[in-house]
Design an enzyme around this catalytic site. Structure first.
Site, PDB file in Angstrom:
ATOM      1  N   GLY A  90      -8.161  -9.948 -22.756  1.00 45.21           N
ATOM      2  CA  GLY A  90      -8.200 -11.208 -22.037  1.00 45.21           C
ATOM      3  C   GLY A  90      -9.620 -11.446 -21.564  1.00 45.21           C
ATOM      4  N   GLY A  92     -12.255 -11.013 -19.550  1.00 44.79           N
ATOM      5  CA  GLY A  92     -12.532 -10.091 -18.456  1.00 44.79           C
ATOM      6  C   GLY A  92     -13.803 -10.392 -17.703  1.00 44.79           C
ATOM      7  N   ARG A  93     -14.678 -11.197 -18.274  1.00 44.37           N
ATOM      8  CA  ARG A  93     -15.908 -11.577 -17.562  1.00 44.37           C
ATOM      9  C   ARG A  93     -16.312 -13.010 -17.905  1.00 44.37           C
ATOM     10  NH1 ARG A  93     -21.009  -8.455 -20.430  1.00 44.37           N
ATOM     11  NH2 ARG A  93     -20.283  -8.526 -22.586  1.00 44.37           N
ATOM     12  N   LYS A 114     -19.826 -16.345 -19.758  1.00 47.67           N
ATOM     13  CA  LYS A 114     -19.916 -14.903 -19.988  1.00 47.67           C
ATOM     14  C   LYS A 114     -20.711 -14.316 -18.828  1.00 47.67           C
ATOM     15  CE  LYS A 114     -21.268 -11.664 -23.693  1.00 47.67           C
ATOM     16  NZ  LYS A 114     -21.856 -11.602 -25.067  1.00 47.67           N
ATOM     17  N   ASP A 126     -17.045  -4.913 -14.213  1.00 48.89           N
ATOM     18  CA  ASP A 126     -17.546  -5.661 -13.060  1.00 48.89           C
ATOM     19  C   ASP A 126     -17.604  -7.161 -13.323  1.00 48.89           C
ATOM     20  OD1 ASP A 126     -19.777  -5.951 -14.716  1.00 48.89           O
ATOM     21  OD2 ASP A 126     -21.052  -4.605 -13.552  1.00 48.89           O
ATOM     22  N   GLY A 127     -17.270  -7.584 -14.543  1.00 47.61           N
ATOM     23  CA  GLY A 127     -17.250  -9.009 -14.846  1.00 47.61           C
ATOM     24  C   GLY A 127     -18.618  -9.644 -14.991  1.00 47.61           C
ATOM     25  N   ARG A 180     -21.709 -20.953 -22.867  1.00 46.62           N
ATOM     26  CA  ARG A 180     -21.809 -21.289 -24.292  1.00 46.62           C
ATOM     27  C   ARG A 180     -21.008 -22.554 -24.575  1.00 46.62           C
ATOM     28  NH1 ARG A 180     -17.789 -16.897 -25.124  1.00 46.62           N
ATOM     29  NH2 ARG A 180     -19.437 -15.388 -25.471  1.00 46.62           N
ATOM     30  N   ASP A 256     -10.217 -10.343 -31.435  1.00 42.00           N
ATOM     31  CA  ASP A 256     -10.480 -11.200 -30.281  1.00 42.00           C
ATOM     32  C   ASP A 256     -11.855 -11.838 -30.351  1.00 42.00           C
ATOM     33  OD1 ASP A 256     -11.201  -8.369 -29.795  1.00 42.00           O
ATOM     34  OD2 ASP A 256     -12.024  -9.122 -27.921  1.00 42.00           O
ATOM     35  N   ASN A 257     -12.645 -11.490 -31.370  1.00 41.68           N
ATOM     36  CA  ASN A 257     -13.964 -12.089 -31.563  1.00 41.68           C
ATOM     37  C   ASN A 257     -13.998 -13.055 -32.736  1.00 41.68           C
ATOM     38  OD1 ASN A 257     -15.194 -10.859 -29.380  1.00 41.68           O
ATOM     39  ND2 ASN A 257     -15.882  -9.089 -30.554  1.00 41.68           N
TER      40      ASN A 257
END
Length: 468
Positions: A90, A92-93, A114, A126-127, A180, A256-257
């Site tokens: 998911g 995450g950052r 990001k 830590d995101g 982005r 996921d990419n």
């Protein structure tokens, strides 16, 4: 807020509902120092008129854009990472910050982040994003766009004033948040999450959403899922071919990419090839070479198979297999087209085009240590006779087949050769050592001049090539 008339907010993703994303808040950063803003991209969505202070408010502190997503949404997805399934993924950052219509085309575009802070999917992270990682992504997207590769565009880079600890680079290191601009952030892994929970209803909702927003030409297809699979397969073939012609190694081709619109995005340990080498890897942790340069078509096809597996919840297997079977032919055709594009030559038809491409790859391999990837395309662009530092190399026997093949082709838009860029001895490249050299003065003296100069040089090359 002085948005231009081109600003057209159209937040579509929230309508999918809470099973697809979580509302989140951006981190509060100690500083917001603007390091990069992409006004050319901003003009396509009506945001180029923002002052720097307004820019920082929206892309450093993430005050919502007018009539757009509020609060931001951290998307839910699963994925295969180096072919090991991970249900703990998911955003995450990052999060989906806004959706807008592109001026002219009307395409739906996303502004995603990001390094914007922790989310429910951060796990133990830590995101955050390192400033160096942000610099590398800005450079990657600029170069890929110039080379005609479908890619996300780095929209904004803001330094955030925190010290981050990382195990794979000197720490503490500086922090940043990147924004982005992409056509879509719907990943193959977005489908995988709902297949994991065996929710055919949510997969169908996702199919309908993707067709409506990104493939409206498929709206009347009798089998939307199969038609979508065929379309995504074609887009993925095109993307892969453009990577290969650009000599680009993504490095982390996990499910996921990869997204449903066929854009390259999320650049971590990428590399551009120094020289022809099918075994060249970008990620230091890719010990088996799973995502090596020459294995990228295989990796993309494997990922497409995982997407097809998800769609079996809403359609039959046979039409999905048929769609997948189109990948090989589509990739070969797209690779031929991509190589002709890079060489600046007009197509002569299937057999002659294929022979030229085969001769080009053979020549690149034969060049060995003397021939870097990018200079080959620069030297031969639009069929010009190379007379620079590699002229003697090209005169050798190893290049005889390529010389003979290229002689039969006409230049595509030969007026491009009048651009001052082609009077240089060497082309623009983006090799690892140069990126490190650009980062060193930023890290050591907060000197951004080499970074800015490189971006200006890449923009000159983009204009000269005329590929984007």
């Amino acid at each position: 807020m002085p948005v231009s008339p081109a600003y057209r907010p159209d937040p579509k993703f929230p309508a999918l509902g809470p099973e697809f994303a979580d509302a989140v808040a951006a981190a509060r950063f100690p500083k917001t120092l603007l390091r990069y803003r992409n006004d050319r991209a901003a003009a396509t969505v009506g945001l180029e008129t923002l002052t720097d202070a307004e820019w920082l408010a929206h892309f450093g502190r993430f005050e919502p854009l007018p009539d757009n997503i509020d609060p931001p949404l951290s998307q839910r997805y699963h994925g295969h990472q180096f072919r090991v399934y991970n249900p703990e993924l998911g955003d995450g950052r990052g999060f989906l910050f806004a959706q807008l219509r592109e001026a002219g085309s009307g395409r739906l575009l996303d502004l995603g982040t990001k390094g914007s802070g922790q989310t429910p999917w951060s796990r133990s992270g830590d995101g955050r994003l390192t400033l160096k990682g942000g610099v590398r992504e800005v450079l990657a997207t600029a170069m890929l766009e110039a080379l005609g590769v479908p890619t996300s565009r780095s929209f904004s880079l803001v330094e955030t004033g925190e010290e981050l600890v990382r195990g794979d680079e000197p720490s503490p290191t500086r922090s940043a948040v990147l924004v982005r601009l992409s056509h879509s952030h719907v990943r193959f892994g977005t489908f995988q999450r709902h297949a994991f929970f065996e929710r055919a209803d949510r997969i169908q909702a996702l199919v309908d959403h993707v067709v409506a927003e990104y493939y409206p030409e498929l709206s009347d297809a009798p089998d939307r899922a199969a038609a979508l699979m065929a379309a995504v397969t074609g887009r993925a073939a095109r993307l892969t071919a453009r990577w290969m012609a650009a000599g680009f190694v993504h490095g982390v081709l996990n499910t996921d990419n990869m997204n449903v619109t066929g854009e390259s995005f999320d650049y971590g340990p990428y590399r551009f090839l120094p020289r022809s080498d099918p075994n060249f890897t970008a990620a230091y942790f890719d010990h088996a070479g799973l995502y090596a340069f020459g294995r990228q078509p295989e990796a993309v096809f494997w990922n497409l198979q995982q997407l097809a597996g998800c769609l079996t919840f809403v359609t039959g297997q046979d039409p999905l297999v048929e769609a997948l079977n189109g990948f090989a032919a589509a990739y070969r055709s797209e690779l031929t087209g991509a190589m002709l594009m890079r060489l600046g030559l007009k197509s002569r038809g299937d057999e002659a085009d294929v022979a030229l491409v085969q001769a080009a790859f053979k020549a690149l391999a034969a060049g060995g240590e003397r021939l870097r990837w990018e200079p080959f395309f620069f030297d031969w662009f639009c069929g010009r006779a190379p007379d620079g530092p590699r002229a003697d190399l090209y005169a050798g026997e190893d290049f005889a087949d390529f010389r003979a093949a290229v002689a039969g082709f006409e230049a595509e838009r030969p007026e491009r050769l009048q651009h001052p860029y082609f009077r240089r001895a060497e082309p623009q490249e983006l090799l690892y050592d140069e990126i490190e050299a650009i980062w060193a003065p930023i890290a050591g003296a907060d000197d951004w001049a080499p970074f800015q100069a490189k971006l200006a040089a890449i923009e000159t090359a983009r204009e000269a090539w005329g590929l984007s």
